[in-house]
Design a protein around this motif. Structure first.
Motif, mmCIF file in Angstrom:
data_model
loop_
_atom_site.group_PDB
_atom_site.id
_atom_site.type_symbol
_atom_site.label_atom_id
_atom_site.label_comp_id
_atom_site.label_asym_id
_atom_site.label_seq_id
_atom_site.Cartn_x
_atom_site.Cartn_y
_atom_site.Cartn_z
ATOM 1 N N LYS A 101 -4.181 -30.915 -31.377
ATOM 2 C CA LYS A 101 -3.788 -31.148 -32.760
ATOM 3 C C LYS A 101 -2.356 -30.692 -33.015
ATOM 4 N N HIS A 102 -1.880 -29.754 -32.217
ATOM 5 C CA HIS A 102 -0.520 -29.251 -32.397
ATOM 6 C C HIS A 102 0.400 -30.021 -31.453
ATOM 7 N N ARG A 103 0.915 -31.107 -31.935
ATOM 8 C CA ARG A 103 1.692 -32.004 -31.095
ATOM 9 C C ARG A 103 3.154 -31.589 -31.077
ATOM 10 N N HIS A 104 3.741 -31.565 -29.885
ATOM 11 C CA HIS A 104 5.155 -31.243 -29.710
ATOM 12 C C HIS A 104 5.870 -32.512 -29.278
ATOM 13 N N PRO A 105 6.739 -33.067 -30.100
ATOM 14 C CA PRO A 105 7.367 -34.358 -29.774
ATOM 15 C C PRO A 105 8.261 -34.307 -28.546
ATOM 16 N N GLU A 106 8.694 -33.130 -28.134
ATOM 17 C CA GLU A 106 9.604 -33.037 -27.005
ATOM 18 C C GLU A 106 8.897 -32.811 -25.675
ATOM 19 N N ASP A 107 7.595 -32.654 -25.698
ATOM 20 C CA ASP A 107 6.877 -32.394 -24.462
ATOM 21 C C ASP A 107 5.448 -32.909 -24.599
ATOM 22 N N PHE A 108 4.683 -32.818 -23.498
ATOM 23 C CA PHE A 108 3.306 -33.272 -23.511
ATOM 24 C C PHE A 108 2.464 -32.369 -24.425
ATOM 25 N N HIS A 109 1.357 -32.935 -24.885
ATOM 26 C CA HIS A 109 0.479 -32.181 -25.773
ATOM 27 C C HIS A 109 -0.193 -31.026 -25.034
ATOM 28 N N PHE A 110 -0.489 -31.233 -23.760
ATOM 29 C CA PHE A 110 -1.129 -30.203 -22.931
ATOM 30 C C PHE A 110 -0.069 -29.568 -22.040
ATOM 31 N N ARG A 111 -0.073 -28.268 -21.981
ATOM 32 C CA ARG A 111 0.888 -27.568 -21.136
ATOM 33 C C ARG A 111 0.527 -27.744 -19.657
ATOM 34 N N ALA A 112 1.526 -27.628 -18.818
ATOM 35 C CA ALA A 112 1.315 -27.878 -17.385
ATOM 36 C C ALA A 112 0.400 -26.841 -16.747
ATOM 37 N N PHE A 113 0.513 -25.596 -17.172
ATOM 38 C CA PHE A 113 -0.274 -24.513 -16.573
ATOM 39 C C PHE A 113 -1.378 -24.028 -17.513
ATOM 40 N N GLU A 114 -1.864 -24.919 -18.337
ATOM 41 C CA GLU A 114 -2.914 -24.556 -19.279
ATOM 42 C C GLU A 114 -4.264 -24.525 -18.560
ATOM 43 N N VAL A 115 -4.975 -23.412 -18.713
ATOM 44 C CA VAL A 115 -6.255 -23.232 -18.019
ATOM 45 C C VAL A 115 -7.443 -23.416 -18.946
ATOM 46 N N ASP A 116 -7.205 -23.625 -20.226
ATOM 47 C CA ASP A 116 -8.301 -23.799 -21.164
ATOM 48 C C ASP A 116 -9.061 -25.096 -20.847
ATOM 49 N N GLY A 117 -10.336 -24.968 -20.557
ATOM 50 C CA GLY A 117 -11.174 -26.128 -20.242
ATOM 51 C C GLY A 117 -11.205 -26.502 -18.782
ATOM 52 N N CYS A 118 -10.427 -25.813 -17.941
ATOM 53 C CA CYS A 118 -10.404 -26.166 -16.515
ATOM 54 C C CYS A 118 -11.742 -25.878 -15.832
ATOM 55 N N CYS A 119 -12.450 -24.874 -16.292
ATOM 56 C CA CYS A 119 -13.727 -24.500 -15.673
ATOM 57 C C CYS A 119 -14.931 -25.021 -16.453
ATOM 58 N N SER A 120 -14.697 -25.825 -17.457
ATOM 59 C CA SER A 120 -15.823 -26.347 -18.253
ATOM 60 C C SER A 120 -15.626 -27.826 -18.559
ATOM 61 N N ARG A 121 -14.861 -28.119 -19.593
ATOM 62 C CA ARG A 121 -14.730 -29.499 -20.053
ATOM 63 C C ARG A 121 -14.019 -30.383 -19.026
ATOM 64 N N ASP A 122 -12.944 -29.888 -18.453
ATOM 65 C CA ASP A 122 -12.116 -30.688 -17.541
ATOM 66 C C ASP A 122 -12.266 -30.255 -16.091
ATOM 67 N N LEU A 123 -13.411 -29.709 -15.725
ATOM 68 C CA LEU A 123 -13.598 -29.228 -14.359
ATOM 69 C C LEU A 123 -13.473 -30.339 -13.320
ATOM 70 N N PRO A 124 -14.153 -31.505 -13.472
ATOM 71 C CA PRO A 124 -13.976 -32.579 -12.463
ATOM 72 C C PRO A 124 -12.532 -33.052 -12.354
ATOM 73 N N LEU A 125 -11.863 -33.129 -13.505
ATOM 74 C CA LEU A 125 -10.476 -33.594 -13.509
ATOM 75 C C LEU A 125 -9.569 -32.635 -12.748
ATOM 76 N N CYS A 126 -9.722 -31.342 -13.002
ATOM 77 C CA CYS A 126 -8.856 -30.349 -12.355
ATOM 78 C C CYS A 126 -9.168 -30.214 -10.866
ATOM 79 N N LEU A 127 -10.446 -30.285 -10.513
ATOM 80 C CA LEU A 127 -10.808 -30.205 -9.100
ATOM 81 C C LEU A 127 -10.224 -31.369 -8.316
ATOM 82 N N CYS A 128 -10.296 -32.553 -8.881
ATOM 83 C CA CYS A 128 -9.743 -33.724 -8.199
ATOM 84 C C CYS A 128 -8.224 -33.610 -8.075
#
Length: 234
Positions: A101-128
């Protein structure tokens, strides 16, 4: 002295006996048994002189490249045929993660080293992304919502060949893949309305893909999965 003379007299007979045992079969008789040490020596000599063995040792890097290519393509086929690939919604994922929801027009919405959701919601995505960057990158760019006209297997094959030819090109092929990934990352910036085609954005994209390619692949996949493509891609 008598024993030495006796051994010298028996030496020609012993050599003659060994010479006769070299032949596996006599002309008329049954097979002749070969001493164990002599048989092992002959087998070792046959292996050393066997031409396919010399070919394998001479073209070791090429054989390893073919094996690596076959393994990656087989894995990509299994991922594709087992319905592990999911089409990203055109309007974005609902509900979207809180940080989107907090959009930054100069960069991607998700940070490159963001770990939130890596072990739950986005686990298959991060593992791949960390296990096989080529499959994750190809799955991201081949999404229909992006309209890039890029095929899944084309991306996987490009990534595999570029990194597989590293021993032959001294790293030039992998560097060319990084440049290609930066070009498509700039296209993603255009599609999602993020600042692009600036010196700072190009340097940031290049350094991220060069230093931490799995993080870059996961970040792009999250962006495509959760955020709507609201900019005209023509």
């Amino acid at each position: 002295q008598q024993q030495q003379q006796q051994q010298q007299q028996e030496e020609p007979q012993r050599l003659e006996l060994i010479a006769t045992r070299v032949h596996l079969r006599s002309q008329d008789g049954p097979p002749v048994k070969i001493p164990k040490k002599e048989a092992i020596g002959r087998v070792v000599k046959m292996v050393k002189e066997w031409r396919p063995t010399r070919i394998i040792l001479r073209h070791e890097h090429l054989i390893m490249l073919c094996a690596y290519l076959a393994l990656v393509l087989a894995t990509a086929y299994l991922v594709s045929s087992c319905s592990c690939r999911r089409l990203a919604p055109v309007e974005g994922m609902v509900p979207a993660p809180p940080q989107s929801k907090h959009r930054h027009p100069e960069d991607f919405h998700f940070r490159a080293f963001e770990v939130d959701g890596c072990c739950s919601r986005d686990l298959p995505l991060c593992l791949c992304a960390f296990a096989c960057i080529g499959i994750r990158w190809g799955d991201t760019l081949s999404q229909a919502k992006l309209k890039l006209g890029v095929g899944f297997y084309s991306c996987v094959l490009l990534h595999t060949l570029c990194f597989g030819f590293d021993p032959f090109t001294l790293g030039v092929s992998s560097l060319s893949f990084v440049c290609t990934a930066v070009i498509y990352r700039q296209k993603l910036r255009r599609i999602f309305g993020i600042q692009r085609a600036t010196f700072l954005s190009i340097v940031k994209d290049f350094m991220l893909w060069l230093c931490c390619a799995p993080c870059a692949a996961a970040q792009e996949a999250r962006e495509v999965q959760y955020m709507p493509a609201f900019v005209d891609t023509k």
